[in-house]
Scaffold this active site. Structure first.
Site, PDB file in Angstrom:
ATOM      1  N   ASP A   1       0.837  -1.189   0.000  1.00  0.00           N
ATOM      2  CA  ASP A   1       0.000   0.000   0.000  1.00  0.00           C
ATOM      3  C   ASP A   1       0.878   1.247   0.000  1.00  0.00           C
ATOM      4  O   ASP A   1       1.726   1.412   0.888  1.00  0.00           O
ATOM      5  CB  ASP A   1      -0.926  -0.017   1.211  1.00  0.00           C
ATOM      6  CG  ASP A   1      -2.150   0.878   1.003  1.00  0.00           C
ATOM      7  OD1 ASP A   1      -2.436   1.232  -0.149  1.00  0.00           O
ATOM      8  OD2 ASP A   1      -2.814   1.202   1.994  1.00  0.00           O
TER       9      ASP A   1
ATOM     10  N   HIS B   1      -3.573  13.879   1.366  1.00  0.00           N
ATOM     11  CA  HIS B   1      -3.746  12.913   2.467  1.00  0.00           C
ATOM     12  C   HIS B   1      -2.530  12.938   3.398  1.00  0.00           C
ATOM     13  O   HIS B   1      -2.685  12.955   4.624  1.00  0.00           O
ATOM     14  CB  HIS B   1      -3.958  11.507   1.888  1.00  0.00           C
ATOM     15  CG  HIS B   1      -4.035  10.426   2.917  1.00  0.00           C
ATOM     16  ND1 HIS B   1      -5.043  10.360   3.862  1.00  0.00           N
ATOM     17  CD2 HIS B   1      -3.225   9.358   3.171  1.00  0.00           C
ATOM     18  CE1 HIS B   1      -4.849   9.298   4.645  1.00  0.00           C
ATOM     19  NE2 HIS B   1      -3.758   8.677   4.244  1.00  0.00           N
TER      20      HIS B   1
ATOM     21  N   GLU C   1     -10.797   3.939   3.987  1.00  0.00           N
ATOM     22  CA  GLU C   1      -9.844   4.720   3.201  1.00  0.00           C
ATOM     23  C   GLU C   1     -10.157   4.504   1.732  1.00  0.00           C
ATOM     24  O   GLU C   1     -10.145   3.365   1.251  1.00  0.00           O
ATOM     25  CB  GLU C   1      -8.384   4.322   3.507  1.00  0.00           C
ATOM     26  CG  GLU C   1      -7.895   4.836   4.848  1.00  0.00           C
ATOM     27  CD  GLU C   1      -6.369   4.838   4.978  1.00  0.00           C
ATOM     28  OE1 GLU C   1      -5.703   4.027   4.285  1.00  0.00           O
ATOM     29  OE2 GLU C   1      -5.842   5.644   5.776  1.00  0.00           O
TER      30      GLU C   1
ATOM     31  N   GLU D   1      -9.324   4.219  -1.778  1.00  0.00           N
ATOM     32  CA  GLU D   1      -8.116   3.938  -2.555  1.00  0.00           C
ATOM     33  C   GLU D   1      -8.486   3.261  -3.865  1.00  0.00           C
ATOM     34  O   GLU D   1      -9.596   2.774  -4.047  1.00  0.00           O
ATOM     35  CB  GLU D   1      -7.175   3.000  -1.779  1.00  0.00           C
ATOM     36  CG  GLU D   1      -6.791   3.511  -0.417  1.00  0.00           C
ATOM     37  CD  GLU D   1      -5.516   2.864   0.135  1.00  0.00           C
ATOM     38  OE1 GLU D   1      -4.774   2.226  -0.640  1.00  0.00           O
ATOM     39  OE2 GLU D   1      -5.282   3.006   1.345  1.00  0.00           O
TER      40      GLU D   1
ATOM     41  N   ASP E   1      -9.279   0.387   2.190  1.00  0.00           N
ATOM     42  CA  ASP E   1      -8.266  -0.028   3.171  1.00  0.00           C
ATOM     43  C   ASP E   1      -8.789   0.344   4.566  1.00  0.00           C
ATOM     44  O   ASP E   1      -8.340   1.308   5.185  1.00  0.00           O
ATOM     45  CB  ASP E   1      -6.965   0.724   2.850  1.00  0.00           C
ATOM     46  CG  ASP E   1      -5.852   0.392   3.829  1.00  0.00           C
ATOM     47  OD1 ASP E   1      -5.855  -0.728   4.362  1.00  0.00           O
ATOM     48  OD2 ASP E   1      -4.988   1.265   4.048  1.00  0.00           O
TER      49      ASP E   1
ATOM     50  N   ARG F   1      -8.201   3.578  13.548  1.00  0.00           N
ATOM     51  CA  ARG F   1      -7.266   4.676  13.820  1.00  0.00           C
ATOM     52  C   ARG F   1      -6.675   4.617  15.220  1.00  0.00           C
ATOM     53  O   ARG F   1      -5.536   5.047  15.431  1.00  0.00           O
ATOM     54  CB  ARG F   1      -7.967   6.025  13.622  1.00  0.00           C
ATOM     55  CG  ARG F   1      -8.519   6.241  12.231  1.00  0.00           C
ATOM     56  CD  ARG F   1      -7.437   6.155  11.182  1.00  0.00           C
ATOM     57  NE  ARG F   1      -7.971   6.450   9.855  1.00  0.00           N
ATOM     58  CZ  ARG F   1      -7.265   6.315   8.737  1.00  0.00           C
ATOM     59  NH1 ARG F   1      -6.012   5.877   8.781  1.00  0.00           N
ATOM     60  NH2 ARG F   1      -7.803   6.584   7.579  1.00  0.00           N
TER      61      ARG F   1
ATOM     62  N   GLN G   1      -4.072   1.784  15.132  1.00  0.00           N
ATOM     63  CA  GLN G   1      -2.954   2.238  14.291  1.00  0.00           C
ATOM     64  C   GLN G   1      -2.081   3.275  15.005  1.00  0.00           C
ATOM     65  O   GLN G   1      -0.842   3.182  14.992  1.00  0.00           O
ATOM     66  CB  GLN G   1      -3.538   2.839  13.004  1.00  0.00           C
ATOM     67  CG  GLN G   1      -2.507   3.290  11.987  1.00  0.00           C
ATOM     68  CD  GLN G   1      -3.156   3.995  10.776  1.00  0.00           C
ATOM     69  OE1 GLN G   1      -4.372   3.987  10.620  1.00  0.00           O
ATOM     70  NE2 GLN G   1      -2.328   4.568   9.929  1.00  0.00           N
TER      71      GLN G   1
ATOM     72  N   LYS H   1      -4.805  -2.249  10.319  1.00  0.00           N
ATOM     73  CA  LYS H   1      -5.187  -2.418   8.913  1.00  0.00           C
ATOM     74  C   LYS H   1      -5.525  -3.864   8.547  1.00  0.00           C
ATOM     75  O   LYS H   1      -6.308  -4.100   7.630  1.00  0.00           O
ATOM     76  CB  LYS H   1      -4.015  -2.005   8.011  1.00  0.00           C
ATOM     77  CG  LYS H   1      -3.481  -0.604   8.227  1.00  0.00           C
ATOM     78  CD  LYS H   1      -4.298   0.429   7.490  1.00  0.00           C
ATOM     79  CE  LYS H   1      -3.573   1.765   7.425  1.00  0.00           C
ATOM     80  NZ  LYS H   1      -4.344   2.726   6.602  1.00  0.00           N
TER      81      LYS H   1
ATOM     82  N   THR I   1      -9.419  -5.809   4.016  1.00  0.00           N
ATOM     83  CA  THR I   1      -9.217  -4.848   2.934  1.00  0.00           C
ATOM     84  C   THR I   1     -10.150  -5.290   1.815  1.00  0.00           C
ATOM     85  O   THR I   1     -10.072  -6.441   1.378  1.00  0.00           O
ATOM     86  CB  THR I   1      -7.756  -4.870   2.435  1.00  0.00           C
ATOM     87  OG1 THR I   1      -6.883  -4.666   3.558  1.00  0.00           O
ATOM     88  CG2 THR I   1      -7.502  -3.803   1.388  1.00  0.00           C
TER      89      THR I   1
ATOM     90  N   GLU J   1      -9.769  12.416   8.039  1.00  0.00           N
ATOM     91  CA  GLU J   1      -9.619  13.754   7.464  1.00  0.00           C
ATOM     92  C   GLU J   1     -10.946  14.507   7.426  1.00  0.00           C
ATOM     93  O   GLU J   1     -11.005  15.689   7.750  1.00  0.00           O
ATOM     94  CB  GLU J   1      -9.049  13.640   6.045  1.00  0.00           C
ATOM     95  CG  GLU J   1      -7.615  13.140   5.986  1.00  0.00           C
ATOM     96  CD  GLU J   1      -7.198  12.811   4.559  1.00  0.00           C
ATOM     97  OE1 GLU J   1      -6.865  13.733   3.807  1.00  0.00           O
ATOM     98  OE2 GLU J   1      -7.220  11.615   4.191  1.00  0.00           O
TER      99      GLU J   1
END
Lengths: 419, 419
Positions: free
Chosen positions: B130, B137, B202, B204, B236, B240, B243, B256, B260, B367
């Site tokens: 990844d 970002h 996420e 992606e 993904d 948080r 992580q 993570k 996925t 975000e």
């Protein structure tokens, strides 16, 4: 009376009847890969033993797991099958059992001199994870990279820290390692680019996962041992300049992914059991999901030797031991699955560099030379990091009463970057 | 005159004859997996087309790549095979070609209504990487986690930063995602442990690797496009809190690896070519091994919708675009191999979260809600992070003149942690 094989095994051998590690080999170049076990200076061809109907226990009698190209199918079955295979093979190879001993044709077909065979990766590795479980290594790296105040990150005593590694570039012992090219920290405006200037080994061991778990179903730490088939030696080759420049904020990537070498013989946890010892006391105590009833390490003496190009002799550069690990294999595995992540048969879980407390037991050149500040003397030359032509060899061995349970060697030679 | 299929395709469809994305499906539950392409509301069964001898080009005529359980063998052959297959299929499906159009028995066997099929992972993913290629970002995450001074790490403008992800937990769109459990930052003496309190998506996309490269042989950036078969949407999923506590110093791991999600249809680079656009100018200029003659992005409009449990409607939470990526797909791939790391057919290269410059184009809740400080309003409820029962759906689409080249959807619903 000690268990003894009809095959003569030298007392210094790593592979007596008490060991019986599993690997995958070709008896002659170009022949099909097949599983085998090491016994003295021979490899016993398990596809031949299975064809001869000698796996006669209830689990393996009708299994084709030994006619596969790797051990994934066998390790997936689980501990009951591993115990059955071990009992069958110890009986077949013992000095008192005639079935193989007195069958010249079968001996001829199934016992191949080890110096004739080509060893291959024993499993197809789906995912490879590398932990960071030696406190001494964590402390040394933290001191070198971030200074002596709080060298160990705050999370380290709570979490068996790990990162995902690269599965595609795992290679078998004996494979040459091409010096990687890459970027290093800028000294001026643009980063360095070229062959790595700080190529290193990392002394590790790795667990081979057995049955594994379904996505979403964590493995209990007290049942985690049933998911570990055995151990290999592992060299997590590392380009320190590439790693140092790239690793913020997402961790090591190209500094590691150019090659990871494993030893060919998987020594089972059953063979290691006589060498079990207490793991270090953990303070603060781990969270309940990591608190295990029995917290076990193994007394496996580890050594690293470097043989520079053109020299006849190898030089011992470190002596460490598997029992220096702070986080146990079972804690590593349970932690890996606590979020629901699924492990698959054949997955590889590296321990991280195994450094002991004394400078002469550090597990990589970064620590041994303190990032190049104190070069190691190797007879008439010296090393800050690895040079082209250097051959690095790991050994690992448990010393029993009159016998060894060993891992053989894990070696690789550095060859120059392609121009 | 525009290319047109004998199969009626609605103008809003993502899957006109200009697209023809590849996937793997079961026509009925329990049947064997097989490759197919999407055309309008149908899936064309490529195993049937191959059996009927209709792949008559020189490369695919005698290949069994479409009678495999996944697309790995097909993508391994390379661009010449991909072009041949596309030409054959566009001809077969066109309104002017009778071979399939007028063969009722073959149509019956090979065209399966899309709403009847079960979609599977299109490839067996050996390794999943990844990247972190959206500057917006990187800047937002850096600001949230490390403050507004120098939010983007010094290496970011020199290196397409990436980490190794977990291949085993990649799932196909529609698979439920179990809320992971894990550790979070201690507020008192011991870390939090329990279901993640900050579960996120996420936005992606991911490239599917074609032939790949041998260990030790980097791919030139100007030849890298030949190693990319096509793209999928990818979520993904990220915890948080897990992580943030685990990621120093080795990067994201359990935050993570619980899941996925990828979309089922691989849209080929050939289908995307009409939507190519210039990639952003890079300053400082990249090192020579990353400097490409043509630096290309694609204009792919991306959207994320959330449907809370019990609500009938989805709420649009962001609109972004693939063309916001700073590092191109080809730079990512060339960088990945510059150290000699080998890529294998079917490997997955995620772009990283694709955020645009405006707040309404950010690619994850971290975000969008600025780490929970500004909850998003979803009709009569609001979200800081994902709640149990939330269904998150990504779409991606290129708008052509009178047709779309789309990716369909990539979706997953959060279900509660196991007790």
């Amino acid at each position: 009376m000690a268990l003894k094989s009809f095959i003569e095994v030298h007392p210094d051998s790593h592979f007596p009847i008490q060991n019986l590690p599993y690997g995958v080999f070709r008896p002659v170049p170009g022949s099909a890969a097949r599983p085998g076990v090491a016994i003295g200076d021979y490899v016993l061809d398990l596809s031949e033993i299975a064809s001869a109907g000698l796996f006669d226990g209830p689990i393996l009698k009708n299994s084709d797991c030994f006619s596969q190209l790797n051990l994934n199918k066998f390790v997936a079955i689980g501990r009951s099958a591993w115990k059955e295979a071990r009992a069958t093979l110890q009986r077949l190879l013992s000095s008192t059992e005639p079935a193989l001993r007195d069958n010249a044709a079968l001996r001829q077909k199934s016992l191949v001199p080890m110096n004739k065979v080509e060893m291959l990766l024993p499993v197809a590795v789906g995912d490879y994870t590398d932990f960071f479980s030696s406190m001494h290594h964590a402390k040394n790296c933290g001191t070198i990279f971030r200074g002596p105040e709080n060298p160990i990150p705050a999370n380290w005593f709570h979490i068996p820290i790990a990162y995902h590694g690269r599965a595609s570039s795992i290679v078998i012992s004996g494979t040459d390692i091409i010096r990687p090219r890459g970027q290093g920290h800028p000294t001026g405006k643009t980063p360095y680019f070229g062959p790595s200037l700080k190529l290193d080994f990392e002394l590790e061991m790795a667990a081979i996962v057995g049955p594994g778990n379904e996505l979403g179903k964590p493995v209990d730490v007290n049942e985690a041992a049933d998911h570990i088939f055995g151990l290999v030696l592992m060299n997590d080759w590392s380009a320190r300049d590439i790693q140092a420049w790239e690793y913020v904020p997402l961790g090591p990537f190209l500094g590691k992914s150019f090659g990871t070498t494993v030893s060919p013989w998987i020594v089972t946890l059953d063979a290691l059991e006589p060498f079990a010892c207490d793991a270090p006391k953990q303070e603060p105590p781990p969270l309940p999901y990591l608190a295990e009833k029995i917290s076990k390490n193994y007394d496996i003496a580890l050594e690293v030797q470097i043989k520079p190009a053109g020299q006849d002799e190898s030089h011992l550069v470190t002596r460490s031991n598997f029992n220096h690990l702070y986080w146990t294999l079972t804690q590593q595995l349970a932690h890996h699955t606590i979020n629901g992540c699924n492990l698959r048969p054949g997955d590889l879980l590296g321990t991280g560099t195994i450094s002991g407390p004394e400078p002469e037991s550090f597990g990589c050149l970064l620590e041994l030379t303190w990032n190049g500040q104190k070069p190691l003397s190797l007879n008439e030359t010296s090393r800050k990091f690895l040079e082209d032509g250097d051959e690095v060899t790991f050994t690992g061995c448990c010393k029993g009463n009159g016998y060894n349970v060993g891992f053989g060697t894990c070696s690789g030679k550095i060859i120059p970057s392609h121009p």
